[in-house]
Design a protein around this motif. Structure first.
Motif, PDB file in Angstrom:
ATOM      1  N   LEU A  90      10.526  90.544  26.845  1.00 31.17           N
ATOM      2  CA  LEU A  90      10.211  90.969  25.491  1.00 31.17           C
ATOM      3  C   LEU A  90       9.265  89.937  24.881  1.00 31.17           C
ATOM      4  CD1 LEU A  90      13.850  91.737  24.263  1.00 31.17           C
ATOM      5  CD2 LEU A  90      12.194  93.406  25.073  1.00 31.17           C
ATOM      6  N   VAL A  91       8.320  90.409  24.066  1.00 28.26           N
ATOM      7  CA  VAL A  91       7.343  89.517  23.438  1.00 28.26           C
ATOM      8  C   VAL A  91       7.395  89.703  21.931  1.00 28.26           C
ATOM      9  CG1 VAL A  91       4.887  89.012  23.130  1.00 28.26           C
ATOM     10  CG2 VAL A  91       5.799  89.421  25.420  1.00 28.26           C
ATOM     11  N   TRP A  92       7.475  88.586  21.217  1.00 26.56           N
ATOM     12  CA  TRP A  92       7.271  88.574  19.770  1.00 26.56           C
ATOM     13  C   TRP A  92       6.066  87.698  19.504  1.00 26.56           C
ATOM     14  CZ3 TRP A  92       6.393  85.077  16.034  1.00 26.56           C
ATOM     15  CH2 TRP A  92       6.509  85.502  14.705  1.00 26.56           C
ATOM     16  N   ALA A  93       5.126  88.151  18.654  1.00 27.38           N
ATOM     17  CA  ALA A  93       3.918  87.382  18.366  1.00 27.38           C
ATOM     18  C   ALA A  93       3.604  87.472  16.880  1.00 27.38           C
ATOM     19  CB  ALA A  93       2.737  87.883  19.199  1.00 27.38           C
ATOM     20  N   GLY A  94       3.000  86.404  16.358  1.00 27.64           N
ATOM     21  CA  GLY A  94       2.612  86.409  14.955  1.00 27.64           C
ATOM     22  C   GLY A  94       2.802  85.049  14.316  1.00 27.64           C
ATOM     23  N   PRO A  95       2.468  84.922  13.029  1.00 28.82           N
ATOM     24  CA  PRO A  95       2.715  83.657  12.312  1.00 28.82           C
ATOM     25  C   PRO A  95       4.209  83.450  12.108  1.00 28.82           C
ATOM     26  CG  PRO A  95       1.926  85.350  10.802  1.00 28.82           C
ATOM     27  CD  PRO A  95       1.812  85.926  12.176  1.00 28.82           C
ATOM     28  N   ILE A  96       4.675  82.245  12.335  1.00 25.72           N
ATOM     29  CA  ILE A  96       6.106  81.940  12.236  1.00 25.72           C
ATOM     30  C   ILE A  96       6.431  81.521  10.811  1.00 25.72           C
ATOM     31  CG2 ILE A  96       7.944  80.438  13.070  1.00 25.72           C
ATOM     32  CD1 ILE A  96       6.496  80.297  15.735  1.00 25.72           C
ATOM     33  N   GLU A  97       7.254  82.319  10.146  1.00 29.87           N
ATOM     34  CA  GLU A  97       7.674  82.069   8.769  1.00 29.87           C
ATOM     35  C   GLU A  97       8.967  82.836   8.528  1.00 29.87           C
ATOM     36  OE1 GLU A  97       4.645  83.445   6.190  1.00 29.87           O
ATOM     37  OE2 GLU A  97       4.418  85.380   7.191  1.00 29.87           O
ATOM     38  N   PRO A  98       9.727  82.499   7.477  1.00 29.16           N
ATOM     39  CA  PRO A  98      11.025  83.163   7.256  1.00 29.16           C
ATOM     40  C   PRO A  98      10.931  84.673   7.118  1.00 29.16           C
ATOM     41  CG  PRO A  98      10.878  81.167   5.935  1.00 29.16           C
ATOM     42  CD  PRO A  98       9.535  81.354   6.557  1.00 29.16           C
ATOM     43  N   ALA A  99       9.826  85.207   6.561  1.00 35.45           N
ATOM     44  CA  ALA A  99       9.713  86.659   6.379  1.00 35.45           C
ATOM     45  C   ALA A  99       9.732  87.413   7.691  1.00 35.45           C
ATOM     46  CB  ALA A  99       8.433  86.981   5.607  1.00 35.45           C
ATOM     47  N   LYS A 100       9.443  86.739   8.804  1.00 37.46           N
ATOM     48  CA  LYS A 100       9.424  87.416  10.107  1.00 37.46           C
ATOM     49  C   LYS A 100      10.822  87.569  10.700  1.00 37.46           C
ATOM     50  CE  LYS A 100       5.016  87.595   9.749  1.00 37.46           C
ATOM     51  NZ  LYS A 100       4.362  88.873   9.370  1.00 37.46           N
ATOM     52  N   ASP A 101      11.806  86.912  10.116  1.00 33.47           N
ATOM     53  CA  ASP A 101      13.221  87.074  10.474  1.00 33.47           C
ATOM     54  C   ASP A 101      13.465  86.885  11.976  1.00 33.47           C
ATOM     55  OD1 ASP A 101      15.881  87.425  10.106  1.00 33.47           O
ATOM     56  OD2 ASP A 101      15.820  89.588   9.732  1.00 33.47           O
ATOM     57  N   LEU A 102      13.039  85.747  12.494  1.00 34.05           N
ATOM     58  CA  LEU A 102      13.320  85.438  13.895  1.00 34.05           C
ATOM     59  C   LEU A 102      14.795  85.151  14.136  1.00 34.05           C
ATOM     60  CD1 LEU A 102      10.270  83.160  14.777  1.00 34.05           C
ATOM     61  CD2 LEU A 102      10.643  85.549  15.389  1.00 34.05           C
ATOM     62  N   VAL A 103      15.526  84.823  13.087  1.00 29.32           N
ATOM     63  CA  VAL A 103      16.969  84.585  13.237  1.00 29.32           C
ATOM     64  C   VAL A 103      17.663  85.863  13.693  1.00 29.32           C
ATOM     65  CG1 VAL A 103      19.086  84.023  11.983  1.00 29.32           C
ATOM     66  CG2 VAL A 103      17.005  82.689  11.579  1.00 29.32           C
ATOM     67  N   SER A 104      17.342  86.981  13.056  1.00 26.10           N
ATOM     68  CA  SER A 104      17.922  88.265  13.491  1.00 26.10           C
ATOM     69  C   SER A 104      17.490  88.604  14.902  1.00 26.10           C
ATOM     70  CB  SER A 104      17.495  89.389  12.533  1.00 26.10           C
ATOM     71  OG  SER A 104      18.106  89.231  11.271  1.00 26.10           O
ATOM     72  N   LEU A 105      16.241  88.295  15.254  1.00 28.45           N
ATOM     73  CA  LEU A 105      15.766  88.578  16.605  1.00 28.45           C
ATOM     74  C   LEU A 105      16.555  87.778  17.636  1.00 28.45           C
ATOM     75  CD1 LEU A 105      13.759  89.820  18.604  1.00 28.45           C
ATOM     76  CD2 LEU A 105      12.185  87.955  18.049  1.00 28.45           C
ATOM     77  N   LEU A 106      16.824  86.506  17.358  1.00 33.10           N
ATOM     78  CA  LEU A 106      17.572  85.687  18.314  1.00 33.10           C
ATOM     79  C   LEU A 106      19.008  86.200  18.477  1.00 33.10           C
ATOM     80  CD1 LEU A 106      16.273  82.156  17.270  1.00 33.10           C
ATOM     81  CD2 LEU A 106      15.773  83.374  19.406  1.00 33.10           C
ATOM     82  N   HIS A 107      19.633  86.600  17.374  1.00 39.58           N
ATOM     83  CA  HIS A 107      20.982  87.160  17.491  1.00 39.58           C
ATOM     84  C   HIS A 107      20.951  88.487  18.263  1.00 39.58           C
ATOM     85  CE1 HIS A 107      23.382  84.357  15.138  1.00 39.58           C
ATOM     86  NE2 HIS A 107      22.412  84.299  14.235  1.00 39.58           N
ATOM     87  N   ALA A 108      19.906  89.286  18.035  1.00 37.57           N
ATOM     88  CA  ALA A 108      19.782  90.537  18.787  1.00 37.57           C
ATOM     89  C   ALA A 108      19.584  90.254  20.273  1.00 37.57           C
ATOM     90  CB  ALA A 108      18.614  91.356  18.238  1.00 37.57           C
TER      91      ALA A 108
END
Length: 567
Positions: free
Chosen positions: A314-332
């Motif tokens: 799986l690939v996630w790409a983009g600017p890293i900031e809180p609005a991108k909600d990577l926390v939910s992605l990691l839990h998923a």
């Protein structure tokens, strides 16, 4: 056609937010001449300079929206009285409670407030034109006291009445920055008064010069918004006090309503922005949705070779900031690994400022807690389950390389406008799983899976579904690529704006009075064909090159004078 392109914090600066879109537009419409009027957002933009400009850019004029620019104008007694009247009226509109308007019809009440705001805005503009810019007056104690009187007046909103001195100073400083274009000398016949069309690349301060050009010279205004300024204010002003947020929201809302009311056409970048514009008063009959154009060529090789993708990545790409909600992605992804142990997640991006750096550090710590083996070397067999990689580096030199190695591209944002990252993934022919925010559903159009935001379980289930079904991934990826090539390319964007330019100028051409050397008007100096597209003033024409008749390229025939004896 001569276009005045109005930008704020964008083109032509190297670090401009709107640089790629504006640059493609200007280069793609080489048949027109562009004058660029740019408002810079910070000193760093001034120091970094401009991008290389094409030959169709005739002039560039810039002005700062930062610092404490002072034009040195001190108003006399009469000018101060006019300033106090107009600024006080503007402040009263911002503080007014619409629910307590005496008018029974809400539409009539809204129209009255809109007219009061417009009269105050253009009154300040006319004062600046006659007496000099109001920059010093906008920062003066008189402005703060006028704002205070409006907040304490009967009928003011509850939040306005709660404003303290610090709130008034903050609000006055913000209003001074947005109204700084009133002090500029851009609106004469050597500036925006001489263009055929003003094109504002955003709302807010960038649209103010266009409003003034229309007010002083009747130049038509086109407004393009890929992110509505009022919505951006709600998202970015969370740290301000409630009175400041209320007053500034009222100002941005009134300015947006006046911009939409005066614009010949408004072009949102998606239906999500369009709904915001309609809510702010934009007329549906004058709205044209024009999707942002992206260059598809860098993604062609990846899009035409889907077999390069790793079926377990799986690939996630983009600017890293809180609005991108990577926390939910990691839990998923923790739940995805429970069902698909071979799955890997590549997070590819660059932190967006100091806040992004802090957020990236937090996400790395969370990944180490959720996946203890994540700290293994990426060169280990199978690699780590989660990897954090910077875009533009040796591992991922281009955006296309970011999407090439993954079978599924994930967008986990909690807030999103137009998801350009998603369009890039679609151009690469990748199946996508996205959260239902902003214009995501409109962009995907049935070619990917969409789940609710802030729902790691739903995100995990959608990802597992595609990881287990390679045929469905292939079908969705092919459909996504076809949709992106049809709707979101540079060519589509440029063709749309070319048609819009001609439509506006044909409906509302600028009628200018030309003068002779003695200052007398020349009534027939501008013939009717001067308002048609093309160059009519020279002795030759490019009509044949455009497929027109060959006689149009011949020099004009001189008509001999008729003498008295020949009659």
């Amino acid at each position: 056609m001569r276009i005045g392109l109005l930008t704020e914090g964008g083109y032509p600066y190297v670090s401009g937010d709107a640089d790629p879109w504006c640059d493609r537009l200007v280069r793609g419409l080489a048949q027109h001449e562009f004058d660029i009027y740019a408002l810079s957002a910070g000193e760093h933009q001034e120091n970094e300079g401009w991008v290389p400009l094409p030959p169709q850019v005739g002039r560039v004029r810039t002005a700062p929206l930062w610092g404490t620019e002072d034009d040195g104008v001190n108003y006399g007694r009469r000018a101060r009285r006019r300033f106090a009247e107009h600024y006080g009226e503007l402040a009263a509109v911002l503080c007014a409670d619409a629910s307590q308007e005496p008018s029974g019809a809400s539409g009539t009440s809204a129209l009255s407030q809109a007219d009061r705001f417009a009269n105050a805005l253009y009154g300040l503009a006319e004062l600046a034109r006659e007496e000099g810019g109001p920059a010093r007056a906008l920062r003066s104690e008189h402005a703060v006291r006028a704002l205070e009187r409006a907040c304490r007046a009967p009928g003011a909103t509850r939040l306005a009445r709660q404003a303290r001195v610090a709130d008034l100073l903050t609000t006055a400083a913000h209003l001074e920055r947005i109204l700084r274009p009133l002090s500029l000398d851009w609106y004469g016949q050597d500036g925006l008064g001489a263009v055929d069309l003003c094109h504002a690349a955003s709302g807010g301060a960038a649209a103010v010069p266009g409003l003034l050009a229309r007010h002083f010279s009747r130049v038509p205004l086109l407004v393009t918004e890929y992110g509505v300024r009022l919505r951006a204010h709600y998202l970015t002003a969370a740290e301000a006090s409630p009175p400041v947020r209320s007053l500034l929201a009222a100002f941005h809302g009134r300015l947006a309503a006046e911009t939409y009311r005066q614009a010949a056409l408004v072009t949102p970048g998606n239906a999500h922005a369009r709904r915001w514009q309609e809510r702010c008063g934009a007329d549906r009959a004058r709205i044209r949705t024009v999707y942002p154009g992206m260059d598809a060529s860098p993604f062609a090789d990846v899009g035409e070779a889907p077999e390069r993708a790793d079926p377990d990545t799986l690939v996630w790409a983009g600017p890293i900031e809180p609005a991108k909600d990577l926390v939910s992605l990691l839990h998923a992804f923790a739940e995805i690994r429970a069902h698909e142990p071979k799955a890997r997640l590549r997070i590819i991006g660059t932190p967006a400022g100091p806040e992004g750096e802090t957020y990236l550090h937090h996400c790395r710590e969370l990944a180490e807690l959720l996946f203890p083996d994540a700290a293994r070397s990426p060169l280990a067999p199978g690699g780590p389950p989660v990897s954090f990689e910077r875009s533009g580096g040796p591992e991922v030199p281009t955006s296309a390389d970011a999407y090439a190695g993954g079978a599924v591209v994930v967008l986990s944002s909690a807030v999103e406008g137009f998801p350009s990252v998603l369009v890039e993934a679609m151009l690469c022919g990748r199946a996508t799983v996205s959260t239902d925010v902003g214009a995501v559903r409109e962009v995907i159009g049935g070619t990917g899976l969409v789940v609710p935001p802030d729902d790691p379980r739903a995100l995990a289930e959608a990802c597992v579904t595609l990881l287990r079904d390679p045929q469905r991934r292939a079908r969705l990826g092919a459909a996504a690529r076809a949709r992106a090539l049809e709707l979101f390319t540079v060519e589509q964007n440029i063709a749309a704006f070319h048609g819009i330019y001609l439509e506006i100028v044909s409906r509302v051409p600028v009628r200018r009075v030309l003068l002779d050397d003695a200052g007398r008007p020349l009534p027939f100096a501008a013939p009717a064909e001067a308002h048609l597209p093309g160059h009519w003033s020279g002795t030759t024409s490019s009509a044949a090159a455009r497929g027109g008749p060959r006689w149009a390229t011949r020099p004009p025939v001189a008509v001999p004078a008729v003498t008295e004896g020949a009659r």
